[in-house]
Design a protein around this motif. Structure first.
Motif, PDB file in Angstrom:
ATOM      1  N   HIS A 115       0.859  -1.191   0.000  1.00  0.00           N
ATOM      2  CA  HIS A 115       0.000   0.000   0.000  1.00  0.00           C
ATOM      3  C   HIS A 115       0.890   1.234   0.000  1.00  0.00           C
ATOM      4  N   LEU A 151       0.905   5.397   1.024  1.00  0.00           N
ATOM      5  CA  LEU A 151       0.218   6.448   1.765  1.00  0.00           C
ATOM      6  C   LEU A 151       0.862   7.789   1.431  1.00  0.00           C
ATOM      7  N   HIS A 163      -3.462   5.520  -0.698  1.00  0.00           N
ATOM      8  CA  HIS A 163      -4.329   6.103   0.325  1.00  0.00           C
ATOM      9  C   HIS A 163      -3.889   7.544   0.560  1.00  0.00           C
ATOM     10  N   LYS A 164      -4.824   8.476   0.459  1.00  0.00           N
ATOM     11  CA  LYS A 164      -4.489   9.904   0.487  1.00  0.00           C
ATOM     12  C   LYS A 164      -5.011  10.569   1.756  1.00  0.00           C
ATOM     13  N   PHE A 169      -5.107   5.318  10.431  1.00  0.00           N
ATOM     14  CA  PHE A 169      -5.170   4.376   9.311  1.00  0.00           C
ATOM     15  C   PHE A 169      -4.114   3.289   9.461  1.00  0.00           C
ATOM     16  N   GLN A 202      -4.993  -0.767   9.906  1.00  0.00           N
ATOM     17  CA  GLN A 202      -4.613  -1.703   8.847  1.00  0.00           C
ATOM     18  C   GLN A 202      -3.754  -2.855   9.360  1.00  0.00           C
TER      19      GLN A 202
END
Length: 344
Positions: free
Chosen positions: A11, A13, A33-34, A52, A56
């Motif tokens: 992922h 970020l 992911h923003k 976040f 996760q």
């Protein structure tokens, strides 16, 4: 992408707006992911990102550069998470007083699991600063998918020396020194040059880049407008590398620049300042030349030496440049090393 290809779920970020490489991640099905910051000190964005990361339950998190490292180190500190955390420095040590923010962030390095640097010089500097963390500090050089880089095959004879330089336009990149060299080459040695400078002007900060303005004024003063092009941010860097004769990197200091790695991968000889890790990679008369930092006469001398090389010697230098990239910057080696560090 490399970590995903060997079986990891990856992922990404981000907290700053800008999608320069986002399409590459999307094409490889890597989630982005923003948590965009509304201003420079947006605490809400920071805590959203920390929340976040906690939810996760990642096995490992890697951060590059100081502010991203701060996000991840605070996450580790606040949540008491068992997630493995890797932070990485891509900069260089300067004798000038360091930014207080760097000192604060480095105080938190003790909670990280791994600290990496992409240069031998910075790795050694960190080990000298943090003797108790020596076992955590690891050197991992830049990696490139070398096979993606074409090699210059056509060599059209030309009286114009084609130079490419790559870097954000700021005083550390030492752009003015190259401008002065271009003027002297023209006025004293009757050598015409064409410089393509690739790199952002910090326009995303919504404030004037004073150094950039000074560079433009200098070019205008010396009437070099026809010899110098500001190409800005460029996605297809190879298009410039493959039509250039030499890459000149006059920076005052570096971690280890991707620009040099990419130039070498295209078989492009390098003229670089003799600082930090440059002498570990660039060897005089082999794959390029080194010049004494901030010494205009020495820079001109090395450009003249390159210009006077025979066609055969230049081809040999290009072959050595490519071999340097193949021997030192294989992407598979970098990915394997990071995967090892994440798995500790």
């Amino acid at each position: 992408i490399g970590l995903k290809e060997i079986g990891n779920e990856v992922h990404f970020l981000v907290y700053n707006q800008g999608d320069f490489f986002e399409h590459i991640l999307e094409n490889n099905n890597i989630a982005v992911h923003k948590f965009y910051k509304r201003n420079k000190f947006d605490v809400l964005s920071l805590f959203k990102a920390i929340g976040f990361m906690k939810n996760q339950k990642f096995d490992a998190i890697g951060a590059f550069l100081f502010t991203p490292s701060l996000y991840v180190l605070l996450f580790k500190l606040i949540t008491f998470s068992k997630t493995k955390v890797l932070v990485s420095e891509r900069s260089f040590h300067s004798e000038r007083e360091e930014d207080y923010r760097k000192k604060i962030i480095r105080k938190l390095y003790r909670v990280s699991n791994v600290i990496t640097a992409n240069s031998i010089s910075q790795t050694n500097y960190l080990k000298s600063c943090f003797p108790k963390l020596v076992d955590k500090i690891v050197y991992i050089p830049n990696g490139l998918n070398i096979d993606d880089f074409k090699i210059k095959t056509e060599h059209q004879p030309s009286n114009i020396l084609k130079i490419v330089s790559i870097g954000h336009i700021n005083s550390n990149k030492n752009t003015k020194l190259l401008i002065e060299a271009v003027k002297i080459l023209r006025d004293t040695y009757n050598i015409e040059t064409q410089v393509e400078w690739l790199g952002r002007t910090y326009e995303f900060l919504n404030e004037k880049n004073i150094y950039f303005e000074e560079c433009k004024e200098l070019i205008s003063k010396y009437e070099l407008q026809n010899h110098w092009n500001w190409a800005g941010k460029v996605k297809q860097i190879q298009n410039y590398l493959l039509v250039s004769d030499v890459l000149i990197h006059p920076s005052i200091g570096e971690g280890f620049p991707n620009a040099i790695c990419e130039g070498l991968a295209c078989g492009l000889p390098i003229i670089a300042s003799n600082v930090n890790d440059h002498p570990h990679i660039i060897k005089n008369h082999s794959n390029g030349f080194l010049f004494n930092n901030n010494d205009l006469d020495d820079l001109i001398d090395k450009i003249l030496r390159f210009k006077k090389l025979s066609i055969e010697d230049k081809r040999t230098m290009e072959n050595q440049a490519r071999k340097t990239a193949e021997n030192n910057f294989q992407l598979s080696n970098m990915v394997a090393k990071y995967n090892e560090m994440f798995s500790l």
